[in-house]
Design an enzyme around this catalytic site. Structure first.
Site, mmCIF file in Angstrom:
data_model
loop_
_atom_site.group_PDB
_atom_site.id
_atom_site.type_symbol
_atom_site.label_atom_id
_atom_site.label_comp_id
_atom_site.label_asym_id
_atom_site.label_seq_id
_atom_site.Cartn_x
_atom_site.Cartn_y
_atom_site.Cartn_z
ATOM 1 N N CYS A 1 80.317 100.674 82.533
ATOM 2 C CA CYS A 1 79.480 101.779 83.026
ATOM 3 C C CYS A 1 80.286 103.014 83.409
ATOM 4 O O CYS A 1 79.718 104.031 83.776
ATOM 5 C CB CYS A 1 78.665 101.319 84.232
ATOM 6 S SG CYS A 1 77.679 99.879 83.876
ATOM 7 N N HIS B 1 77.112 104.773 90.837
ATOM 8 C CA HIS B 1 76.610 103.960 89.726
ATOM 9 C C HIS B 1 75.604 102.974 90.310
ATOM 10 O O HIS B 1 75.879 102.319 91.314
ATOM 11 C CB HIS B 1 77.764 103.207 89.050
ATOM 12 C CG HIS B 1 77.269 102.104 88.170
ATOM 13 N ND1 HIS B 1 76.376 102.345 87.154
ATOM 14 C CD2 HIS B 1 77.481 100.760 88.194
ATOM 15 C CE1 HIS B 1 76.077 101.191 86.564
ATOM 16 N NE2 HIS B 1 76.728 100.212 87.176
ATOM 17 N N GLU C 1 78.224 101.537 76.650
ATOM 18 C CA GLU C 1 78.655 100.145 76.717
ATOM 19 C C GLU C 1 77.968 99.362 75.592
ATOM 20 O O GLU C 1 78.387 98.274 75.263
ATOM 21 C CB GLU C 1 78.291 99.551 78.094
ATOM 22 C CG GLU C 1 78.823 98.155 78.377
ATOM 23 C CD GLU C 1 77.977 97.041 77.789
ATOM 24 O OE1 GLU C 1 76.771 97.264 77.542
ATOM 25 O OE2 GLU C 1 78.516 95.951 77.567
HETATM 26 P P1 HMG Z 1 70.558 86.804 92.704
HETATM 27 O O1 HMG Z 1 71.772 86.032 92.944
HETATM 28 O O2 HMG Z 1 69.467 86.167 91.937
HETATM 29 O O3 HMG Z 1 69.916 87.378 94.021
HETATM 30 O O4 HMG Z 1 70.922 88.134 91.937
HETATM 31 P P2 HMG Z 1 70.268 87.066 95.568
HETATM 32 O O5 HMG Z 1 69.847 85.707 95.904
HETATM 33 O O6 HMG Z 1 71.681 87.514 95.875
HETATM 34 O O7 HMG Z 1 69.240 88.111 96.221
HETATM 35 C C1 HMG Z 1 69.423 89.470 96.024
HETATM 36 C C2 HMG Z 1 69.012 90.165 97.330
HETATM 37 O O8 HMG Z 1 67.613 89.972 97.514
HETATM 38 C C3 HMG Z 1 69.688 89.574 98.582
HETATM 39 O O9 HMG Z 1 69.886 90.651 99.468
HETATM 40 C C4 HMG Z 1 68.604 88.654 99.146
HETATM 41 O O10 HMG Z 1 68.709 88.453 100.539
HETATM 42 C C5 HMG Z 1 67.354 89.457 98.823
HETATM 43 P P3 HMG Z 1 71.391 91.021 99.955
HETATM 44 O O11 HMG Z 1 71.909 89.824 100.640
HETATM 45 O O12 HMG Z 1 72.201 91.321 98.689
HETATM 46 O O13 HMG Z 1 71.218 92.225 100.793
HETATM 47 N N1 HMG Z 1 66.128 88.657 98.745
HETATM 48 C C6 HMG Z 1 64.943 89.062 99.220
HETATM 49 N N2 HMG Z 1 64.577 90.183 99.889
HETATM 50 C C7 HMG Z 1 63.255 90.300 100.255
HETATM 51 N N3 HMG Z 1 62.321 89.351 99.997
HETATM 52 C C8 HMG Z 1 62.653 88.224 99.330
HETATM 53 C C9 HMG Z 1 64.008 88.041 98.918
HETATM 54 N N4 HMG Z 1 64.673 87.070 98.243
HETATM 55 C C10 HMG Z 1 65.967 87.465 98.129
HETATM 56 N N5 HMG Z 1 61.720 87.308 99.073
HETATM 57 C C11 HMG Z 1 72.497 89.894 91.520
HETATM 58 C C12 HMG Z 1 71.503 89.316 92.501
HETATM 59 C C13 HMG Z 1 72.840 91.310 91.903
HETATM 60 C C14 HMG Z 1 73.752 89.032 91.536
HETATM 61 C C15 HMG Z 1 71.860 89.895 90.107
HETATM 62 O O14 HMG Z 1 70.799 90.820 90.041
HETATM 63 C C16 HMG Z 1 72.825 90.203 88.980
HETATM 64 O O15 HMG Z 1 73.563 89.320 88.520
HETATM 65 N N6 HMG Z 1 72.823 91.447 88.463
HETATM 66 C C17 HMG Z 1 73.704 91.877 87.387
HETATM 67 C C18 HMG Z 1 75.085 92.201 87.880
HETATM 68 C C19 HMG Z 1 75.121 93.457 88.702
HETATM 69 O O16 HMG Z 1 74.253 94.313 88.617
HETATM 70 N N7 HMG Z 1 76.196 93.623 89.487
HETATM 71 C C20 HMG Z 1 76.382 94.806 90.306
HETATM 72 C C21 HMG Z 1 77.838 95.176 90.494
HETATM 73 S S1 HMG Z 1 78.706 95.281 88.912
HETATM 74 C C22 HMG Z 1 78.171 96.792 88.227
HETATM 75 O O17 HMG Z 1 77.536 97.564 88.870
HETATM 76 C C23 HMG Z 1 78.520 97.064 86.784
HETATM 77 C C24 HMG Z 1 77.406 96.806 85.798
HETATM 78 O O18 HMG Z 1 76.447 97.841 85.840
HETATM 79 C C25 HMG Z 1 77.981 96.664 84.383
HETATM 80 C C26 HMG Z 1 78.889 97.736 83.840
HETATM 81 O O19 HMG Z 1 79.780 98.261 84.511
HETATM 82 O O20 HMG Z 1 78.785 97.976 82.602
HETATM 83 C C27 HMG Z 1 76.658 95.520 86.051
#
Ligand code: HMG
Length: 390
Positions: free
Chosen positions: A113, A235, A81
């Protein structure tokens, strides 16, 4: 009886620097548990100044060539990518660094990915046509998001190389797969940007939707029932995503939703990704390596693979671990590579994050930092100069 075809050898390489996610948590004022528990990540690999997708991909592939030689390799497929050139395939540099025969075709594949899975399937098809051939598949990426963005704790860097051949030592790739494509904007990286743009929450929903559709197509194509699979590789942009996807798959397929069963089916696949971070195309095959390197005895185990690439394309397919596979692993060396990474601090991390390839003609030398077998020595008039270090 048809000849079994699949992954004969599997090797990995990663950035030689490592960042503990506590460094990002402190800077952003975030509780570390959000990362370690919430998204299931602890550390991320960072490339040294003279490392990139080519040096990592070549370092992974070198282990395969050192062991098996280049005989029968007439195709190199490089999935990424984070391409380094709009025209030239990164695999052509790897071909030169590894001194592969000129009687070879080399090409780069892209679809976020997912593309390493396309490469693996194309490779198996080539070997079906001529079982004497072996195909070198390389997946290599550096995941970079904007500082302060939701994606920042999910960066990482790494590569895997696979030798696809008949009568493989490690995993037979079973015929048939379920596929799914949908034109969406959950994650993208327009030309000229080194950091990806992402709609984080939407991307999670899109991934889950793709899991469901790929599985439904797999079933419609007459694939194995869910009860035949013992382990699952996903993935992994972050390891908690694999847990979410797995629960969703088993619910869709009507399998056993006991949390202990679900956990056992994926836990050994999460170990490497948890300390390396997102490696985009390489991530699902790093999950496979993590599983094979674990203490479990996996002879004849049926693995379900779910490959997802934003934008989006997904595929579900099956693999069967071959008896005696353990003799062909590099488990100790792999763990040593991870342990040997050099920790970096907040300021070194920010320096890496600001790094860009030059955009002006002229000479540009890079510091000699990598402990790996190949380095990006610099640029001459925007041409990349690679060197062998060992
Ligand atoms: P965010 O919005 O900052 O986090 O980012 P959040 O508020 O959703 O919290 C994440 C989790 O942590 C939640 O758990 C919270 O409850 C928990 P969930 O509800 O999901 O089970 N949490 C806590 N747990 C324990 N103690 C605490 C605490 N605080 C919160 N104190 C997000 C999360 C994944 C959106 C962000 O990391 C992101 O934008 N990542 C990049 C995008 C991504 O990885 N997407 C995945 C699907 S797409 C994909 O896989 C393709 C990709 O690899 C690209 C490609 O294909 O080339 C990305």
């Amino acid at each position: 009886m048809t000849t079994p075809i699949g992954i004969h050898d599997l090797a990995f390489a990663t950035g030689s620097r490592v960042l503990d996610l506590s460094v990002i948590a402190v800077r952003l004022g975030t509780e570390i548990e959000k990362y370690t528990i919430g998204i299931g990540q602890e550390r991320m690999s960072i490339p040294a100044a003279d490392e990139d997708i080519v040096t990592m991909g070549a370092a992974a592939a070198k282990q395969i060539i050192d062991r098996h030689g280049a005989e029968g390799i007439r195709t190199v497929l490089f999935a990424t990518e984070t391409g380094i050139d709009q025209s030239k395939a990164a695999g052509v540099y790897v071909h030169q660094l590894l001194e592969l025969p000129t009687t070879c075709r080399v090409v780069e594949l892209k679809q976020a990915c997912y593309s390493a899975t396309a490469a693996l399937q194309f490779a198996t098809a080539l070997v079906v046509c001529d079982p004497r051939q072996r195909v070198l598949v390389i997946a290599s990426d550096v995941a970079r998001y904007e500082l302060g963005s939701s994606g920042e704790p999910t960066q990482g860097a790494g590569a895997v190389a696979m030798l696809v051949a008949a009568d493989p030592d490690l995993v037979v790739i079973e015929p048939g797969s379920g596929v799914f494509t949908s034109d969406i904007m959950d994650f993208w990286r327009p030309n000229g940007r080194v950091t990806a743009l992402v709609d984080g929450k939407y991307s999670i929903r899109a991934y889950l939707q793709a899991v469901e559709n790929a599985w439904n197509d797999y079933s419609a194509q007459g694939g194995f029932p869910i009860s035949e699979f013992n382990r699952f590789c996903y993935h992994q942009p972050f390891t908690k995503m694999a847990s979410k996807a797995h629960r969703h798959l088993i619910k869709t397929a009507g399998g056993d939703l006991d949390p202990a069963v679900l956990d056992a089916q994926i836990a050994p696949t999460l170990k490497y990704n948890r300390v390396i971070g997102n490696t985009y195309t390489a991530s699902i095959y790093l999950a496979l390596l993590s599983l094979l390197d674990s203490d479990e005895e996996l002879d004849e185990t049926k693995i379900g693979f779910l490959s997802y690439g934003s934008g989006s394309v997904a595929e579900f397919f099956a693999g069967t671990v071959q008896p005696g596979y353990r003799k062909h692993l590099r488990s100790e060396e792999n763990r040593s590579v991870l342990a040997a990474r050099v920790p970096i601090d907040a300021s070194e991390y920010l320096t890496w994050h600001e790094r860009r390839d030059p955009t002006e003609l002229g000479d540009f030398a890079l510091p000699n930092e990598t402990p790996g077998p190949f380095r990006l020595a610099g640029f001459t008039d925007l041409k990349r100069d690679y060197a062998v270090t060992q």
